[in-house]
Design a protein around this motif. Structure first.
Motif, PDB file in Angstrom:
ATOM      1  N   LEU A 268       1.001  -1.132  -0.035  1.00 48.26           N
ATOM      2  CA  LEU A 268       0.249   0.154   0.020  1.00 48.26           C
ATOM      3  C   LEU A 268       0.960   1.360  -0.100  1.00 48.26           C
ATOM      4  N   ALA A 269       1.929   1.179   0.889  1.00 52.41           N
ATOM      5  CA  ALA A 269       2.866   2.379   0.781  1.00 52.41           C
ATOM      6  C   ALA A 269       3.483   2.512  -0.640  1.00 52.41           C
ATOM      7  N   ASP A 270       3.937   1.639  -1.090  1.00 53.63           N
ATOM      8  CA  ASP A 270       4.785   1.570  -2.605  1.00 53.63           C
ATOM      9  C   ASP A 270       3.580   2.273  -3.582  1.00 53.63           C
ATOM     10  N   GLY A 271       2.299   1.841  -3.330  1.00 58.06           N
ATOM     11  CA  GLY A 271       1.270   2.481  -4.379  1.00 58.06           C
ATOM     12  C   GLY A 271       1.095   3.852  -4.179  1.00 58.06           C
ATOM     13  N   LEU A 272       0.897   4.214  -2.957  1.00 54.13           N
ATOM     14  CA  LEU A 272       0.753   5.765  -2.654  1.00 54.13           C
ATOM     15  C   LEU A 272       1.938   6.642  -3.150  1.00 54.13           C
ATOM     16  N   VAL A 273       3.230   6.093  -2.926  1.00 53.85           N
ATOM     17  CA  VAL A 273       4.412   6.871  -3.164  1.00 53.85           C
ATOM     18  C   VAL A 273       4.434   7.168  -4.649  1.00 53.85           C
ATOM     19  N   THR A 274       3.996   5.997  -5.536  1.00 52.85           N
ATOM     20  CA  THR A 274       4.037   6.112  -7.017  1.00 52.85           C
ATOM     21  C   THR A 274       2.933   7.040  -7.247  1.00 52.85           C
ATOM     22  N   GLU A 275       1.790   7.088  -6.867  1.00 49.69           N
ATOM     23  CA  GLU A 275       0.768   8.156  -7.059  1.00 49.69           C
ATOM     24  C   GLU A 275       1.019   9.389  -6.661  1.00 49.69           C
ATOM     25  N   LEU A 276       2.008   9.669  -5.596  1.00 50.77           N
ATOM     26  CA  LEU A 276       2.418  10.970  -5.220  1.00 50.77           C
ATOM     27  C   LEU A 276       3.483  11.504  -6.214  1.00 50.77           C
ATOM     28  N   ALA A 277       4.602  10.440  -6.507  1.00 55.02           N
ATOM     29  CA  ALA A 277       5.454  10.998  -7.353  1.00 55.02           C
ATOM     30  C   ALA A 277       4.779  11.470  -8.876  1.00 55.02           C
ATOM     31  N   GLY A 278       3.765  10.844  -9.320  1.00 56.81           N
ATOM     32  CA  GLY A 278       2.840  11.361 -10.528  1.00 56.81           C
ATOM     33  C   GLY A 278       2.387  12.840 -10.198  1.00 56.81           C
TER      34      GLY A 278
END
Length: 411
Positions: free
Chosen positions: A120-130
């Motif tokens: 879940l954290a990795d997914g949110l970080v990816t979204e945040l980077a976008g």
């Protein structure tokens, strides 16, 4: 004469510590005038806080008729469900409710959530980077610190993934200041949450899963929890599960972005140093500013001239106790090294309380922060604060504490 305490004041919300230091200088507890015309006793010293939190003469059961009167409504009834949770109970109800819940939050069960938290954290970080690429700035509270614990508590409650967007939206509304949303939005969210958890309990009874909440629904020991207690427990797990961890993550990211030497040390030091960052954030920026309100069941002499009459309201201010200079040298400084294994460790902080009501979710909150923080800063090494930290608004009130926004950009 002490000034009236106005928890809604933005200046107090941003930095309440000078006021708490003044209170601590008055003695073990101080009787404080509130802006609503009443008075309450605030306990600000470390030793006294531990003593009160362990003393059965300080009851957690709210007095009859507590709270503001208002017309009956689905939203008001939904809020009323919280009155049955274990933070508002004493013995014998509290030990029964706590034993049932403790069996659900064993270290093994909590640690088994690590892979999902990492995902879940990795997914949110990816979204945040976008979001950073598209807009240049992003709010870490809205994009990271808030959604991660909501998604994790969805795992604990066994909320289907398809429903978690709704859960996140309703939770966001309930946790938002009343003037930040359209009229009626908060009441609607309360009603939706009440209906949703009522349905969820029924579903778990018919088709239990391997989630922690299913275990509570089907635990028949000591009679188990009735539907009202289960509904209250669902609310408690939801709000305690996201609110404190959200503030922990928000405060930790803000402190690391404003203390680059500590961020560099954490990156070099590995898991032990990140764990120290988490502990120091819990002390320095206590996600729970105060405990739930207590009342004296009899006259209590705390010493030092503090004699509290029976049936008076008492608040243990965890944020103040965690900055008691008698136990924490340079208490206003952010120093993660004080919680490193080597050398003399600092006193245990009180961020999760103490005594019979010590937070059952402490291990889960620590785990989420220990997983999320290094993932965020390793994936986005060039993060920088996009606002003056002295101007950032904080959540008002005396129960929870944390920045409402942490805007960031790439260097």
């Amino acid at each position: 004469m002490l000034d009236h305490l106005n928890p809604a004041d933005p200046g107090f919300a941003r930095d309440p510590y000078p006021y708490y230091a003044r209170l601590r200088a008055q003695g073990p507890a101080a009787r404080v005038p509130l802006t609503n015309g009443t008075h309450a006793w605030l306990v600000t010293g470390y030793d006294q806080a531990r003593a009160v939190l362990s003393d059965p003469r300080f009851s957690n059961v709210p007095p009859q008729g507590a709270g503001r009167p208002g017309p009956d409504s689905p939203a008001r009834r939904a809020r009323g469900c919280l009155a049955r949770h274990m933070l508002n109970s004493d013995a014998p109800d509290h030990p029964r409710l706590r034993r049932l819940t403790t069996a659900t939050f064993t270290p093994r069960r909590v640690d088994a959530l690590r892979p999902r938290i990492e995902h879940l954290a990795d997914g949110l970080v990816t979204e945040l980077a976008g979001e950073l690429d598209r807009h240049g700035t992003v709010d870490l509270v809205d994009a990271f610190a808030f959604p991660l614990p909501v998604l994790v508590i969805g795992e604990v409650l066994g909320v289907p993934e398809a429903d978690r967007a709704d859960l996140r939206e309703w939770t966001y509304r309930v946790g938002s200041p009343a003037d930040a949303l359209e009229p009626g939005a908060v009441d609607e969210a309360w009603t939706r949450l009440h209906a949703y958890f009522t349905h969820l309990i029924g579903h778990k009874r018919e088709s239990p899963g391997d989630d922690l909440f299913s275990t509570l629904v089907h635990d028949a020991s000591e009679g188990g929890l009735d539907d009202g207690e289960l509904l209250a427990m669902a609310f408690l797990l939801l709000f305690a599960g996201y609110e404190t961890t959200m503030n922990l993550l928000a405060s930790a990211t803000l402190m690391l972005l404003t203390h680059e030497e500590e961020l560099d040390a954490a990156r070099r030091g590995g898991p032990g140093r990140w764990a120290a960052v988490v502990e120091e954030t819990l002390r320095h920026g206590s996600p729970l500013e105060g405990t739930t309100w207590r009342r004296t069941t009899e006259r209590v002499d705390l010493g030092g001239g503090a004699v509290i009459p029976a049936e008076d309201s008492v608040l243990v201010v965890l944020a103040a106790a965690n900055r008691d200079p008698g136990h924490f040298p340079a208490p206003d400084d952010f120093r993660p090294a004080r919680y490193l294994p080597e050398g003399r460790r600092a006193a245990p902080h009180l961020a999760f309380g103490h005594g019979p009501h010590f937070c059952l979710g402490s291990r889960l909150g620590r785990l989420e922060a220990a997983v999320a923080l290094p993932r965020l800063f390793d994936a986005l090494p060039g993060l920088a604060l996009a606002a003056d930290p002295a101007e950032l608004p904080y959540r008002p009130g005396l129960l929870v504490r944390g920045p409402r926004r942490v805007p960031v950009r790439r260097r």
